[in-house]
Design an enzyme around this catalytic site. Sequence first.
Site, PDB file in Angstrom:
ATOM      1  N   ASP A   1       0.865  -1.180   0.000  1.00 38.88           N
ATOM      2  CA  ASP A   1       0.000   0.000   0.000  1.00 38.88           C
ATOM      3  C   ASP A   1       0.907   1.237   0.000  1.00 38.88           C
ATOM      4  OD1 ASP A   1      -2.297   1.626   0.393  1.00 38.88           O
ATOM      5  OD2 ASP A   1      -3.208   0.078   1.666  1.00 38.88           O
TER       6      ASP A   1
ATOM      7  N   ASP B   1      -2.912   4.631  -2.666  1.00 41.27           N
ATOM      8  CA  ASP B   1      -4.014   5.137  -1.851  1.00 41.27           C
ATOM      9  C   ASP B   1      -4.485   6.509  -2.333  1.00 41.27           C
ATOM     10  OD1 ASP B   1      -5.547   4.887   0.773  1.00 41.27           O
ATOM     11  OD2 ASP B   1      -4.557   6.820   1.047  1.00 41.27           O
TER      12      ASP B   1
ATOM     13  N   GLU C   1      -6.378   3.458  -6.059  1.00 41.77           N
ATOM     14  CA  GLU C   1      -7.670   3.463  -5.378  1.00 41.77           C
ATOM     15  C   GLU C   1      -8.490   4.616  -5.947  1.00 41.77           C
ATOM     16  OE1 GLU C   1      -9.682   3.966  -1.016  1.00 41.77           O
ATOM     17  OE2 GLU C   1      -8.003   5.186  -1.634  1.00 41.77           O
TER      18      GLU C   1
ATOM     19  N   HIS D   1     -11.159  -2.604   3.746  1.00 39.81           N
ATOM     20  CA  HIS D   1     -11.039  -2.065   5.110  1.00 39.81           C
ATOM     21  C   HIS D   1     -11.811  -0.764   5.318  1.00 39.81           C
ATOM     22  CE1 HIS D   1      -8.347   0.127   2.593  1.00 39.81           C
ATOM     23  NE2 HIS D   1      -8.213   1.037   3.541  1.00 39.81           N
ATOM     24  N   ASP D   2     -12.385  -0.200   4.273  1.00 37.56           N
ATOM     25  CA  ASP D   2     -13.171   1.031   4.417  1.00 37.56           C
ATOM     26  C   ASP D   2     -14.661   0.740   4.474  1.00 37.56           C
ATOM     27  OD1 ASP D   2     -10.964   2.701   4.440  1.00 37.56           O
ATOM     28  OD2 ASP D   2     -10.924   2.899   2.265  1.00 37.56           O
TER      29      ASP D   2
HETATM   30  O1  TEU Z   1      -9.462   5.987   1.335  1.00 38.89           O
HETATM   31  C1  TEU Z   1      -9.715   7.053   0.497  1.00 38.89           C
HETATM   32  C2  TEU Z   1     -11.106   7.385   0.281  1.00 38.89           C
HETATM   33  O2  TEU Z   1     -11.419   7.862  -0.781  1.00 38.89           O
HETATM   34  C3  TEU Z   1     -12.105   7.392   1.408  1.00 38.89           C
HETATM   35  O3  TEU Z   1     -13.171   8.175   0.979  1.00 38.89           O
HETATM   36  C4  TEU Z   1     -12.745   6.163   1.802  1.00 38.89           C
HETATM   37  O4  TEU Z   1     -13.781   5.868   0.920  1.00 38.89           O
HETATM   38  C5  TEU Z   1     -13.219   6.441   3.211  1.00 38.89           C
HETATM   39  O5  TEU Z   1     -12.201   5.919   4.018  1.00 38.89           O
HETATM   40  C6  TEU Z   1     -14.519   5.882   3.630  1.00 38.89           C
HETATM   41  O6  TEU Z   1     -14.779   6.194   4.975  1.00 38.89           O
HETATM   42  C7  TEU Z   1      -8.121   5.706   1.561  1.00 38.89           C
HETATM   43  C8  TEU Z   1      -7.975   4.500   2.459  1.00 38.89           C
HETATM   44  O7  TEU Z   1      -8.529   3.369   1.848  1.00 38.89           O
HETATM   45  C9  TEU Z   1      -8.574   4.794   3.790  1.00 38.89           C
HETATM   46  O8  TEU Z   1      -8.520   3.699   4.657  1.00 38.89           O
HETATM   47  C10 TEU Z   1      -7.825   5.961   4.385  1.00 38.89           C
HETATM   48  O9  TEU Z   1      -8.415   6.315   5.596  1.00 38.89           O
HETATM   49  C11 TEU Z   1      -7.797   7.152   3.428  1.00 38.89           C
HETATM   50  O10 TEU Z   1      -7.426   6.789   2.106  1.00 38.89           O
HETATM   51  C12 TEU Z   1      -6.777   8.157   3.895  1.00 38.89           C
HETATM   52  O11 TEU Z   1      -5.498   7.674   3.676  1.00 38.89           O
END
Ligand code: TEU
Length: 579
Positions: A127, A229, A283, A350-351
């Site tokens: 990542d 990311d 992403e 994980h989101d």
């Molecule tokens: O997420 C980026 C992102 O676009 C977020 O809107 C995500 O959909 C959000 O976390 C939902 O609550 C990335 C990572 O996947 C995330 O875990 C991180 O917190 C974020 O970047 C900041 O680095």
Amino acid sequence: MKTYFKILFVMTVIAGCTQQVKLEKELVNSNKRWWKESIIYQIYPRSFNDSNGDGVGDLRGIIQKLDYIKSLGVTAVWLNPIYASPNDDNGYDISNYKEIMTEFGTMQDFDELLKGLHERGIKFVMDVVVNHSSDEHEWFKQSRSSRDNPYRNYYHWWPAEKGKPNYRWSFFDEKGEAWKYDSITNSYYLHYFAQKQPDLNWENPKVRQEVYSIMKFWAEKGVDGFRLDAFQYVSKDTTFPKLPKNFEKDINKYYGMGPNLHKYLREMYDEVLSKYDVFAVSEGAGSTLEDAHSLVDEDRKELQMAYHFESVGIGNKLEGYKLSELKKSFTKWDTSFAEKGWISIFLNNHDNARVVSRFGNDSPEFREVSAKMINTFILSMRGTPYIYYGDEISMTNIHFDSISQYKDIAAINGYKKALSEKKDMDAFMRDLNFTSRDNGRTPMQWDTSTNAGFTTGTPWLPVNENHKEINVAAQENNPNSVLNHFKKMVKLRKDNEVLVYGAYKLLDENNEEVYAYTRTLDGKKMLVLLNFTNHESSISVNAAKKIESILINNYSDLINKNGKITLKPYQSVICSIKN
Ligand code: TEU
Ligand code: CA
């Protein structure tokens, strides 16, 4: 004479078709790549396995479970960030990109983990979080110290004497403000995410060189892929013009695909990606199919795989979703990428909250069948499938009631923001209870012991009570478990290229209960039938009259009356079809 022309016509058509098939075959063959054939297992390192009893998962914990990972049959592992970090956002706030987070272990542990994976034929995806760093990164400490510091332009600063900068929305800020005033230099800095995650200034060539050096550092160690990311946000119009009211409702349109994004990706390709046998997935994929293609089509020489949010988001409504919406989304993306480019296939990460709780049915009666159905789906679509740890055993949402139980900054600051905006807090909590990222971050459930075998200490996030029923140990011993079904499904995909590269065709598109499609490659054809409801449902499709054999089934039989198939609740089958 007439017959002669007819025969000639038929022959030309046949020749045309054969030619067409040949062309398609050549296209598939020339476009084959190892990462398209990968099955990626995503591990949230904090929650997988704790080797030293401090309640936090770590690299040695993962090393202890390498044989488990291998037993799944997956061919690659993506780890969420493991770099040095003060953990404001669980590792997505990095203070040193060439060091391992103390809680997770050492660089020796990392080297051993990578070696252990490679010895088992498993690739590793790193990542890379470079839209922002932590405010505790040395670059930021320097940058904020004075206006003429050499690192000043590593971040986005707005001198306060110019007045307040135009509003920018923040994902995680408790006030929703992305500009934070910093008194040391009487300036504002930009943070699209939390206050402790200042955005790096990609328009500065030095920043870009730093990132390429970081990526090369890991590529030299032997990592096989990069997950970038929030990468679509890196390039920004640094004049920070005024944006229309409520722009945050369509955030990717305003924050994504900035002015120089393609230039930077091309540079990254030339400087890093093209020099190693690696792939990169960003992403987010902009806000249109064209955006996504512009990022990943091979001739662009930028990224290799798109990861869009459209489908995963469908499961986030408390009131549920319509199957036709899911079909539409997956079919739209498949169609658009049928000939060019490549996409990721996933319904969880994980989101998000747990997949079986959002897209399946986590009641005791239907949890297992519906989890098997979802895994059948993810592993039978075209694109690279991503499976989030725990979904192979159907882990479910934990459902916290009180805000004090949540650990995620998105939940905690979202709560503060809703409070200050005088939102309906009951509704807010109901939604959080269903969609919170913490739902999907509870410790892996290994066995029935205290803390599910995850830790001997106090877990950083509670273990789900249901680990007594849902755990690896019990499922390994049960041939009909979700876990064993998952392994079977992984094997089926690995043994059948048609499930990787084969053309996808949606059948009975308006059916709101059953998702049916075929996959076809080189004269091989498979029919996939998935009942997304908790009751029996029938479907008639022509292909069902030509079923040769049932390759996988989450029930012991299949009712088929001359092409009319009756599926049990959440029944999912894949059949081979006579051509
Ligand atoms: O997420 C980026 C992102 O676009 C977020 O809107 C995500 O959909 C959000 O976390 C939902 O609550 C990335 C990572 O996947 C995330 O875990 C991180 O917190 C974020 O970047 C900041 O680095
Ligand atoms: Ca630990």
